[in-house]
Motif scaffolding. Structure first.
Motif, PDB file in Angstrom:
ATOM      1  N   VAL A   1      41.696  49.777  41.516  1.00  0.00           N
ATOM      2  CA  VAL A   1      40.913  49.080  42.549  1.00  0.00           C
ATOM      3  C   VAL A   1      39.427  49.133  42.217  1.00  0.00           C
ATOM      4  CG1 VAL A   1      40.378  48.931  45.010  1.00  0.00           C
ATOM      5  CG2 VAL A   1      42.648  49.708  44.290  1.00  0.00           C
ATOM      6  N   HIS A   2      38.802  47.976  42.158  1.00  0.00           N
ATOM      7  CA  HIS A   2      37.356  47.888  41.906  1.00  0.00           C
ATOM      8  C   HIS A   2      36.704  47.321  43.157  1.00  0.00           C
ATOM      9  CE1 HIS A   2      37.899  48.293  37.486  1.00  0.00           C
ATOM     10  NE2 HIS A   2      39.068  47.740  37.779  1.00  0.00           N
ATOM     11  N   THR A   3      35.780  48.068  43.753  1.00  0.00           N
ATOM     12  CA  THR A   3      35.058  47.532  44.914  1.00  0.00           C
ATOM     13  C   THR A   3      33.576  47.389  44.567  1.00  0.00           C
ATOM     14  OG1 THR A   3      34.853  49.785  45.739  1.00  0.00           O
ATOM     15  CG2 THR A   3      36.604  48.462  46.690  1.00  0.00           C
ATOM     16  N   GLY A   4      32.910  46.482  45.265  1.00  0.00           N
ATOM     17  CA  GLY A   4      31.478  46.268  45.052  1.00  0.00           C
ATOM     18  C   GLY A   4      31.153  45.885  43.621  1.00  0.00           C
ATOM     19  N   ASN A   5      32.081  45.196  42.995  1.00  0.00           N
ATOM     20  CA  ASN A   5      31.938  44.900  41.570  1.00  0.00           C
ATOM     21  C   ASN A   5      32.506  43.508  41.289  1.00  0.00           C
ATOM     22  OD1 ASN A   5      31.410  45.319  38.869  1.00  0.00           O
ATOM     23  ND2 ASN A   5      33.150  46.693  38.525  1.00  0.00           N
ATOM     24  N   PRO A   6      31.806  42.462  41.745  1.00  0.00           N
ATOM     25  CA  PRO A   6      32.366  41.103  41.659  1.00  0.00           C
ATOM     26  C   PRO A   6      32.610  40.638  40.223  1.00  0.00           C
ATOM     27  CG  PRO A   6      30.271  41.151  42.872  1.00  0.00           C
ATOM     28  CD  PRO A   6      30.467  42.502  42.308  1.00  0.00           C
ATOM     29  N   LEU A   7      33.462  39.641  40.105  1.00  0.00           N
ATOM     30  CA  LEU A   7      33.718  39.049  38.783  1.00  0.00           C
ATOM     31  C   LEU A   7      32.543  38.158  38.395  1.00  0.00           C
ATOM     32  CD1 LEU A   7      37.454  37.917  38.648  1.00  0.00           C
ATOM     33  CD2 LEU A   7      36.420  40.083  37.972  1.00  0.00           C
ATOM     34  N   THR A   8      32.209  38.179  37.119  1.00  0.00           N
ATOM     35  CA  THR A   8      31.129  37.308  36.639  1.00  0.00           C
ATOM     36  C   THR A   8      31.660  36.189  35.753  1.00  0.00           C
ATOM     37  OG1 THR A   8      30.820  38.833  34.816  1.00  0.00           O
ATOM     38  CG2 THR A   8      29.360  39.105  36.714  1.00  0.00           C
ATOM     39  N   GLY A   9      32.929  36.295  35.346  1.00  0.00           N
ATOM     40  CA  GLY A   9      33.490  35.235  34.520  1.00  0.00           C
ATOM     41  C   GLY A   9      34.994  35.425  34.350  1.00  0.00           C
TER      42      GLY A   9
END
Ligand SMILES: Cc1cc2nc3c(=O)[nH]c(=O)nc-3n(C[C@H](O)[C@H](O)[C@H](O)COP(=O)(O)OP(=O)(O)OC[C@H]3O[C@@H](n4cnc5c(N)ncnc54)[C@H](O)[C@@H]3O)c2cc1C
Ligand SMILES: NC(=O)c1ccc[n+]([C@@H]2O[C@H](COP(=O)([O-])OP(=O)(O)OC[C@H]3O[C@@H](n4cnc5c(N)ncnc54)[C@H](O)[C@@H]3O)[C@@H](O)[C@H]2O)c1
Length: 497
Positions: A234-242
């Motif tokens: 789970v990754h939070t506060g870490n949006p996708l950039t591509g």
């Protein structure tokens, strides 16, 4: 020349909200045309609640099987997704709405296939799949019940990839080897956890700083812990950039630099309506609004002399995306429509008539025509349940929302795992009950019940918040021993006098 049909009411969109509205008006004796672009019954029975909970139920059985060692003997669990895919096809009748159309026809509604849009204050133009147009003119009411569509975020590269929305996810015939879930809301977590239990390697990327960011922080923290223990990344506060897609599947990059790969990508970052496609300009409604603006009687535009009113219900109103809310709004709208028409038309029995109807699509409650003009839509006690394990049930305001509104807030918190029932339950017992009280009024304004059967425990809390039951009455309530709902009593103790 385009064919024109004059009816009492036109309902555009026949999901839970539209089906209920059209059905109730039909039972009241109105001449109703219901327009549906896809399947009668809408998102809930075919791609939403029903298939996703079918997956959740099967995944829950696997989890319980894995909990047997140390509790009740030995068990070998070999997940197989085939029976789930078949159960989904049974539950959705293979995405065939013949029975749903029949059920609505019996209630007195004529169903038209096609996409409807307003082309006048009293007019809906329907475009069929063959491009042919027909015009419906409503003498008394138009109801917009068009739901929403999955949002596709502006992540570079995403739009060009064959990503899944919840629709493709529930239609899957096999659990993917690996799944990247974009969005840690209800859709992403329910479907992500379910596939995870069938052996899929799941990674969830949530843009906000915690899972289920609109709920109590304790809920997000609990799910973060449990899902991570379950093996999800789970990754939070870490949006996708591509995002990119190639022969080996998806590759995605997070803002903090992680590179994630997966066979499938599920985009679950919310749903929204596009009012501009409905022709709302004819109502002087700004087509760029994020949802259809309605008052507490579900009116977009009130009826005027010689011109029918326009109402909206369900997800499209942006007041919460839940089947039970859509159905409730439908009941309010129908009450108002019948009231505006002076209590009904010939043959109608406004105010409590029950029609002869076959069983409804699961999730809807057909049949009771509401009394004309009586009720208003209220949103202070809308219940919501995320069917993860543990379930997260919530009603009313969170602590943060209550404080933002300037209410004098006190909270009570009690742990499920260390309660009598939690200790008996042992493995899989994580959860809590959190209460949010308005100390001036002496009532609960919000509550969360997380844990095994959290959605069921929520029932009592929903009544308390909805009916503004005094805290002293709740404190004098006897909660059965040893139930999960008895944790409500412990949370009341924590709330203090
Ligand atoms: C994966 C998933 C799981 C869910 N689980 C739950 C749950 O457990 N509990 C819960 O309460 N809710 C759940 N929901 C939400 C629930 O499905 C919706 O709140 C509910 O379906 C809303 O009903 P509605 O009538 O507003 O819209 P919809 O069900 O979206 O129906 C709208 C209908 O209008 C039609 N339409 C749209 N535009 C037009 C047009 N121009 N002309 C003609 N027809 C049109 C569409 O084809 C659709 O059939 C879930 C949703 C998803 C995606
Ligand atoms: N059990 C239920 O009642 C149930 C189940 C599923 C869906 N629904 C309804 O369907 C609707 C749609 O569900 P959903 O889960 O797609 O939406 P949601 O709004 O519930 O959750 C979307 C999540 O995606 C996150 N997000 C938004 N943009 C992002 C981005 N670019 N990158 C990463 N994360 C991002 C948000 O912070 C949020 O946590 C909801 O309104 C929900 O009420 C209800």
């Amino acid at each position: 020349m385009t064919a024109q049909t004059l009816v009492d009411a036109v309902v555009v969109g026949l999901g839970p909200g539209g089906e209920e509205t059209a059905g109730l008006l039909g039972e009241a004796g109105w001449d109703v045309a219901g327009v549906e672009a896809r399947l009668v019954g809408g998102e809930c029975p075919y791609w939403g609640c029903v298939p996703s909970k079918t997956m959740v139920r099967a995944a829950g059985l696997l989890a319980d099987g894995r909990r047997i060692p140390g509790m009740a003997g030995t068990a070998m669990v070999h997940p197989e997704y085939g029976p789930v895919a078949r159960a989904v096809r049974r539950a959705t009748a293979g995405w065939d709405d013949t029975a749903a159309v029949e059920r609505l026809t019996v209630r007195g509604v004529r169903v038209l296939r096609g996409t409807g849009r307003l082309t006048g204050r009293d007019e809906v133009t329907v475009t069929g799949s063959d491009g042919r147009e027909s015009v419906l003119r409503a003498s008394r009411a138009i109801v917009l019940a068009v739901g929403g569509e999955p949002v596709v975020p502006a992540v570079p590269g995403l739009a060009a990839t064959p990503f899944w929305t919840s629709r493709e996810a529930v239609e899957a015939t096999a659990a993917p080897e690996s799944l990247l879930v974009l969005g840690g809301g209800s859709v992403g977590l329910e479907i992500g956890q379910a596939f995870g239990r069938f052996g899929t390697a799941v990674a969830v990327v949530e843009g906000a700083s915690r899972l289920l960011p609109r709920e109590e922080p304790e809920a997000g923290d609990l799910l973060m812990r449990v899902l991570t223990e379950d093996g999800l990344e789970v990754h939070t506060g870490n949006p996708l950039t591509g995002v990119d897609h190639g022969p080996k599947g998806f590759t995605a990059w997070c803002e903090r630099g992680e590179r994630l790969t997966a066979e499938r990508l599920l985009v679950a970052v919310g749903r929204r309506v596009d009012p501009s496609r409905l022709g709302v300009g004819v109502l002087d409604v700004d087509p760029d609004v994020p949802a259809l603006p309605v008052d507490d009687r579900m009116r977009v535009v009130p009826p005027a002399r010689g011109v029918p009113g326009v109402w909206a219900v369900g997800d499209a109103t942006g007041r919460g995306a839940y089947t039970h809310l859509a159905v409730r709004q439908a009941s309010v709208a129908v009450g108002d429509i019948l009231g505006a028409a002076g209590g009904g038309v010939a043959g109608g029995e406004a105010g409590g008539a029950r029609g002869e109807v076959p069983e409804a699509v699961p999730g809807t409650v057909p049949g009771v025509v509401p009394a004309a003009g009586r009720s208003r839509a209220e949103y202070h006690a809308v219940p919501r349940v995320t069917f993860t394990d543990p379930e997260i049930g919530a009603v009313g305001r969170t602590e943060a929302e209550a404080r933002e509104r300037g209410l004098p807030v006190r909270t009570g918190l009690a742990d499920v795992a260390t309660s009598a029932r939690g200790r008996i339950h042992r493995v899989g017992n994580a959860g809590f009950v959190k209460l949010v009280a308005d100390t001036d009024e002496g009532v609960l304004v919000g509550a969360t019940a997380a844990g095994p059967c959290g959605g069921e425990v929520l029932g009592a809390l929903t009544v308390a918040v909805h009916a503004r039951v005094p805290l002293e009455t709740l404190r004098a309530t006897v909660w059965a021993y040893p139930t999960f709902h008895r944790v409500i009593g412990a949370a009341l103790e924590d709330l203090g006098p």
